[in-house]
Motif scaffolding. Sequence first.
Motif, PDB file in Angstrom:
ATOM      1  N   ASN A   1     -54.984  53.653 -96.033  1.00  0.00           N
ATOM      2  CA  ASN A   1     -56.383  53.867 -96.392  1.00  0.00           C
ATOM      3  C   ASN A   1     -56.823  55.323 -96.327  1.00  0.00           C
ATOM      4  OD1 ASN A   1     -57.141  51.199 -97.037  1.00  0.00           O
ATOM      5  ND2 ASN A   1     -57.157  50.721 -94.865  1.00  0.00           N
ATOM      6  N   ASP A   2     -55.870  56.253 -96.420  1.00  0.00           N
ATOM      7  CA  ASP A   2     -56.230  57.663 -96.363  1.00  0.00           C
ATOM      8  C   ASP A   2     -55.918  58.420 -97.651  1.00  0.00           C
ATOM      9  OD1 ASP A   2     -53.490  57.716 -96.212  1.00  0.00           O
ATOM     10  OD2 ASP A   2     -53.391  59.017 -94.466  1.00  0.00           O
ATOM     11  N   ALA A   3     -55.405  57.709 -98.649  1.00  0.00           N
ATOM     12  CA  ALA A   3     -55.088  58.369 -99.916  1.00  0.00           C
ATOM     13  C   ALA A   3     -55.030  57.339-101.035  1.00  0.00           C
ATOM     14  CB  ALA A   3     -53.755  59.100 -99.808  1.00  0.00           C
ATOM     15  N   ALA A   4     -55.269  57.833-102.239  1.00  0.00           N
ATOM     16  CA  ALA A   4     -55.181  56.989-103.432  1.00  0.00           C
ATOM     17  C   ALA A   4     -54.811  57.880-104.613  1.00  0.00           C
ATOM     18  CB  ALA A   4     -56.504  56.286-103.698  1.00  0.00           C
ATOM     19  N   GLU A   5     -54.107  57.291-105.558  1.00  0.00           N
ATOM     20  CA  GLU A   5     -53.786  57.980-106.797  1.00  0.00           C
ATOM     21  C   GLU A   5     -54.421  57.195-107.938  1.00  0.00           C
ATOM     22  OE1 GLU A   5     -49.600  59.986-106.816  1.00  0.00           O
ATOM     23  OE2 GLU A   5     -49.453  58.059-105.773  1.00  0.00           O
ATOM     24  N   ILE A   6     -54.899  57.926-108.944  1.00  0.00           N
ATOM     25  CA  ILE A   6     -55.545  57.317-110.092  1.00  0.00           C
ATOM     26  C   ILE A   6     -54.804  57.774-111.346  1.00  0.00           C
ATOM     27  CG2 ILE A   6     -57.678  57.183-111.443  1.00  0.00           C
ATOM     28  CD1 ILE A   6     -58.521  58.349-108.258  1.00  0.00           C
ATOM     29  N   PHE A   7     -54.432  56.823-112.188  1.00  0.00           N
ATOM     30  CA  PHE A   7     -53.772  57.118-113.453  1.00  0.00           C
ATOM     31  C   PHE A   7     -54.593  56.504-114.574  1.00  0.00           C
ATOM     32  CE2 PHE A   7     -50.524  57.003-110.216  1.00  0.00           C
ATOM     33  CZ  PHE A   7     -49.688  58.061-110.522  1.00  0.00           C
ATOM     34  N   VAL A   8     -54.871  57.280-115.610  1.00  0.00           N
ATOM     35  CA  VAL A   8     -55.544  56.778-116.805  1.00  0.00           C
ATOM     36  C   VAL A   8     -54.613  57.094-117.972  1.00  0.00           C
ATOM     37  CG1 VAL A   8     -57.599  56.878-118.256  1.00  0.00           C
ATOM     38  CG2 VAL A   8     -57.801  57.264-115.789  1.00  0.00           C
ATOM     39  N   ARG A   9     -54.245  56.060-118.741  1.00  0.00           N
ATOM     40  CA  ARG A   9     -53.273  56.245-119.823  1.00  0.00           C
ATOM     41  C   ARG A   9     -53.787  55.654-121.124  1.00  0.00           C
ATOM     42  NH1 ARG A   9     -49.443  54.176-115.585  1.00  0.00           N
ATOM     43  NH2 ARG A   9     -50.000  52.188-116.462  1.00  0.00           N
ATOM     44  N   LYS A  10     -53.287  56.243-122.221  1.00  0.00           N
ATOM     45  CA  LYS A  10     -53.609  55.750-123.558  1.00  0.00           C
ATOM     46  C   LYS A  10     -52.362  55.916-124.420  1.00  0.00           C
ATOM     47  CE  LYS A  10     -55.618  57.494-127.532  1.00  0.00           C
ATOM     48  NZ  LYS A  10     -56.256  58.513-128.232  1.00  0.00           N
ATOM     49  N   ARG A  11     -52.088  54.911-125.233  1.00  0.00           N
ATOM     50  CA  ARG A  11     -50.968  55.004-126.171  1.00  0.00           C
ATOM     51  C   ARG A  11     -51.291  56.071-127.210  1.00  0.00           C
ATOM     52  NH1 ARG A  11     -46.378  53.359-125.868  1.00  0.00           N
ATOM     53  NH2 ARG A  11     -46.906  51.526-124.691  1.00  0.00           N
ATOM     54  N   MET A  12     -50.314  56.937-127.491  1.00  0.00           N
ATOM     55  CA  MET A  12     -50.524  58.009-128.458  1.00  0.00           C
ATOM     56  C   MET A  12     -50.385  57.481-129.879  1.00  0.00           C
ATOM     57  SD  MET A  12     -48.670  61.305-126.686  1.00  0.00           S
ATOM     58  CE  MET A  12     -47.084  60.874-127.318  1.00  0.00           C
ATOM     59  N   LYS A  13     -51.230  57.960-130.768  1.00  0.00           N
ATOM     60  CA  LYS A  13     -51.139  57.601-132.183  1.00  0.00           C
ATOM     61  C   LYS A  13     -49.994  58.358-132.843  1.00  0.00           C
ATOM     62  CE  LYS A  13     -56.094  56.997-132.413  1.00  0.00           C
ATOM     63  NZ  LYS A  13     -57.327  57.671-132.709  1.00  0.00           N
ATOM     64  N   ASN A  14     -49.913  59.651-132.558  1.00  0.00           N
ATOM     65  CA  ASN A  14     -48.882  60.508-133.112  1.00  0.00           C
ATOM     66  C   ASN A  14     -47.957  60.919-131.976  1.00  0.00           C
ATOM     67  OD1 ASN A  14     -47.284  62.449-134.258  1.00  0.00           O
ATOM     68  ND2 ASN A  14     -48.964  63.839-134.779  1.00  0.00           N
ATOM     69  N   GLN A  15     -46.700  60.580-132.069  1.00  0.00           N
ATOM     70  CA  GLN A  15     -45.778  60.866-130.973  1.00  0.00           C
ATOM     71  C   GLN A  15     -44.888  62.076-131.264  1.00  0.00           C
ATOM     72  OE1 GLN A  15     -43.873  57.381-129.390  1.00  0.00           O
ATOM     73  NE2 GLN A  15     -45.666  56.136-129.751  1.00  0.00           N
ATOM     74  N   GLU A  16     -45.395  63.031-132.019  1.00  0.00           N
ATOM     75  CA  GLU A  16     -44.663  64.262-132.299  1.00  0.00           C
ATOM     76  C   GLU A  16     -44.534  65.043-130.988  1.00  0.00           C
ATOM     77  OE1 GLU A  16     -42.389  66.830-134.065  1.00  0.00           O
ATOM     78  OE2 GLU A  16     -43.226  65.155-135.210  1.00  0.00           O
ATOM     79  N   SER A  17     -43.340  65.097-130.440  1.00  0.00           N
ATOM     80  CA  SER A  17     -43.105  65.601-129.085  1.00  0.00           C
ATOM     81  C   SER A  17     -43.549  67.037-128.869  1.00  0.00           C
ATOM     82  CB  SER A  17     -41.625  65.480-128.728  1.00  0.00           C
ATOM     83  OG  SER A  17     -41.248  64.140-128.717  1.00  0.00           O
ATOM     84  N   ILE A  18     -43.105  67.961-129.683  1.00  0.00           N
ATOM     85  CA  ILE A  18     -43.405  69.375-129.428  1.00  0.00           C
ATOM     86  C   ILE A  18     -44.902  69.627-129.496  1.00  0.00           C
ATOM     87  CG2 ILE A  18     -43.093  71.727-130.299  1.00  0.00           C
ATOM     88  CD1 ILE A  18     -40.230  70.871-131.078  1.00  0.00           C
ATOM     89  N   GLU A  19     -45.563  69.075-130.488  1.00  0.00           N
ATOM     90  CA  GLU A  19     -47.009  69.237-130.614  1.00  0.00           C
ATOM     91  C   GLU A  19     -47.736  68.613-129.414  1.00  0.00           C
ATOM     92  OE1 GLU A  19     -50.496  67.524-133.468  1.00  0.00           O
ATOM     93  OE2 GLU A  19     -48.609  68.071-134.427  1.00  0.00           O
TER      94      GLU A  19
END
Length: 128
Positions: free
Chosen positions: A53-71
């Motif tokens: 009860n002394d720490a928490a991590e929060i992750f917010v994710r969304k699927r990418m429309k364009n998966q062009e890696s370098i960009e």
Amino acid sequence: MNLFQEFMAFAKREGIPEADIQVMDDPNAKIVSFWENIDKEKFNVTLVLYSTNDAAEIFVRKRMKNQESIESFAKVNELNKSYRGVAFYLDNGTVGVKAYCDELEKIDKVLMQMVRAVNVAREEFKVF
């Protein structure tokens, strides 16, 4: 009441159906995950609520429309330069933002950080 119990009480007050919340047990934490529809897009919100009860991590994710890696990597690098207190990342076709809370006593700090992370994701994930 621990952070997990406080979160579940909050979810009930906010009308989030318990069936829409996935809970995974880990020896050191409860992992809580749910989907939010934000601006006609689906975002996954995951909280890692540590049993101490002394720490928490929060992750917010969304699927990418364009998966062009370098960009995409270039965009994430720019975002990481622009923000403090959160980290942006790419993982398996998704873009994410991670926030960390420590020195917690109540769920309020986690919820404030969660809202901040969702708002950052809402604004910045438009380009993905």
